[in-house]
Design a protein around this motif. Structure first.
Motif, PDB file in Angstrom:
ATOM      1  N   PRO A  91       0.662  -1.201  -0.023  1.00  0.00           N
ATOM      2  CA  PRO A  91       0.031   0.061  -0.101  1.00  0.00           C
ATOM      3  C   PRO A  91       0.757   1.225   0.054  1.00  0.00           C
ATOM      4  N   PRO A  92       0.348   2.324  -0.679  1.00  0.00           N
ATOM      5  CA  PRO A  92       1.196   3.560  -0.663  1.00  0.00           C
ATOM      6  C   PRO A  92       1.561   4.126   0.803  1.00  0.00           C
ATOM      7  N   GLY A  93       0.726   3.869   1.669  1.00  0.00           N
ATOM      8  CA  GLY A  93       1.282   4.320   2.901  1.00  0.00           C
ATOM      9  C   GLY A  93       2.583   3.842   3.569  1.00  0.00           C
ATOM     10  N   VAL A  94       3.096   2.759   3.097  1.00  0.00           N
ATOM     11  CA  VAL A  94       4.269   2.048   3.578  1.00  0.00           C
ATOM     12  C   VAL A  94       5.219   2.953   3.046  1.00  0.00           C
ATOM     13  N   ARG A  98       8.194   4.891   5.245  1.00  0.00           N
ATOM     14  CA  ARG A  98       9.703   4.368   5.070  1.00  0.00           C
ATOM     15  C   ARG A  98      10.537   5.729   4.774  1.00  0.00           C
ATOM     16  N   ALA A  99       9.644   6.677   4.291  1.00  0.00           N
ATOM     17  CA  ALA A  99      10.599   8.115   3.754  1.00  0.00           C
ATOM     18  C   ALA A  99      10.618   8.909   5.017  1.00  0.00           C
ATOM     19  N   GLU A 100       9.480   8.706   6.184  1.00  0.00           N
ATOM     20  CA  GLU A 100       9.479   9.579   7.141  1.00  0.00           C
ATOM     21  C   GLU A 100       9.859   9.230   8.551  1.00  0.00           C
ATOM     22  N   LEU A 122      15.490   0.395  12.186  1.00  0.00           N
ATOM     23  CA  LEU A 122      14.520   0.427  11.207  1.00  0.00           C
ATOM     24  C   LEU A 122      14.504  -0.844  10.546  1.00  0.00           C
ATOM     25  N   GLU A 123      13.577  -1.691  10.453  1.00  0.00           N
ATOM     26  CA  GLU A 123      13.688  -2.813   9.378  1.00  0.00           C
ATOM     27  C   GLU A 123      12.663  -2.643   8.596  1.00  0.00           C
ATOM     28  N   ALA A 151       2.207   6.010  16.281  1.00  0.00           N
ATOM     29  CA  ALA A 151       0.583   5.779  16.130  1.00  0.00           C
ATOM     30  C   ALA A 151       0.075   7.000  15.265  1.00  0.00           C
ATOM     31  N   LYS A 152       0.446   8.121  15.381  1.00  0.00           N
ATOM     32  CA  LYS A 152       0.219   9.346  14.914  1.00  0.00           C
ATOM     33  C   LYS A 152       0.398   9.180  13.088  1.00  0.00           C
ATOM     34  N   LEU A 153       1.836   8.668  12.886  1.00  0.00           N
ATOM     35  CA  LEU A 153       2.190   8.438  11.664  1.00  0.00           C
ATOM     36  C   LEU A 153       1.294   7.356  10.979  1.00  0.00           C
TER      37      LEU A 153
END
Length: 260
Positions: A91-94, A98-100, A122-123, A151-153
């Motif tokens: 999904p695009p959210g991943v 990954r970027a933020e 980070l894995e 959780a917010k992200l």
């Protein structure tokens, strides 16, 4: 049918997740059990191919040698079977996480590490991002501090947060080990089930065993970090070594399957 988690169940928990490897005794027992039970499935948050790779045993049988093995990776979003992996696109959210995530962790004053030095790791799991605090100077405190911002992200990106043993995993919602295990039991028309796990994410699989209505046994690979699972399990063993011993005892006790 036998179902198992990977980390903390078949493989000991280690500071760097990339160093996790299946216990050789567990792999050897599963190779034997693959010919004695209806099905063997590994249900894990790891990518399915990673579980197979980390399931190699130098000089001995590994997970890829288990007859008929199915690996349900990424909580069931991926499937390894017969050497092939099938899965939907991430999904695009991943991609946003990954970027933020690195900047978010750094903004809270924590050091990012690739595993060689103390800090937060980070894995990248392809369809999920896991934030590990095991190598941080204060693992529990770091986990608490990261929980709300992550959780917010996750909420902003349409993902869910799965807590684990000193890890928070941001992943697509709607799939967990319970859904994956339940669907597999139905697919294989299972007549009984044993599931072994070690972490909070395995509670959903324990519930799937209960809801299946099948003769079932839940096994906890016990640790001092997670105690709730032991309270809900039918059988408690001493970590991955205990799981390997249990699997070996099962292989010794089960008779050969009749030819169909």
């Amino acid at each position: 049918m036998i179902g198992l988690d990977f980390d903390g169940t078949l493989a000991p928990i280690v500071p760097d997740p990339a160093d996790a490897r299946v216990a050789p005794e567990a792999a050897a027992a599963l190779v034997r059990l693959g010919g004695l039970v209806g099905a063997v499935a590994i249900v894990t948050g790891r990518p399915a191919a990673t579980a197979i790779e980390y399931g190699r045993v130098p000089g001995g049988p590994g997970l890829a040698d288990v007859p008929g093995l199915v690996v349900l990776g990424q909580y069931g979003l991926e499937r390894w079977e017969g050497g092939q992996v099938t899965s939907p696109p991430p999904p695009p959210g991943v991609e946003r996480v990954r970027a933020e995530a690195p900047a978010l962790v750094a903004s809270l004053g924590f050091t990012l590490t690739d595993g060689a030095e103390p800090g937060v790791t980070l894995e990248d799991k392809g369809r999920a991002v896991a934030v590990h605090t095991r190598r941080a100077p204060d693992p529990e405190g770091t986990l608490r501090a990261l929980r709300e911002p992550l959780a917010k992200l996750a909420a902003e990106t349409g993902l869910a947060v799965e807590p684990g043993r000193l890890v928070l995993e941001l992943r697509p919602p709607g799939m967990d080990k319970g859904h994956a295990l339940g669907a597999f039991l139905a697919e294989r028309a299972a007549r009984s089930v044993l599931f072994a796990g070690d972490d909070l994410g395995d509670l959903a699989a324990f519930e799937a065993v209960r809801l299946s209505g099948l003769p079932g046994v839940t096994v906890c690979s016990a640790s001092t970090e997670v105690t709730e699972l032991a309270r809900r399990a039918d059988v408690v063993v001493d970590g991955p070594a205990g799981v390997a011993a249990l699997l070996t005892a099962l292989a010794d006790a089960l008779p050969p399957r009749a030819a169909s």
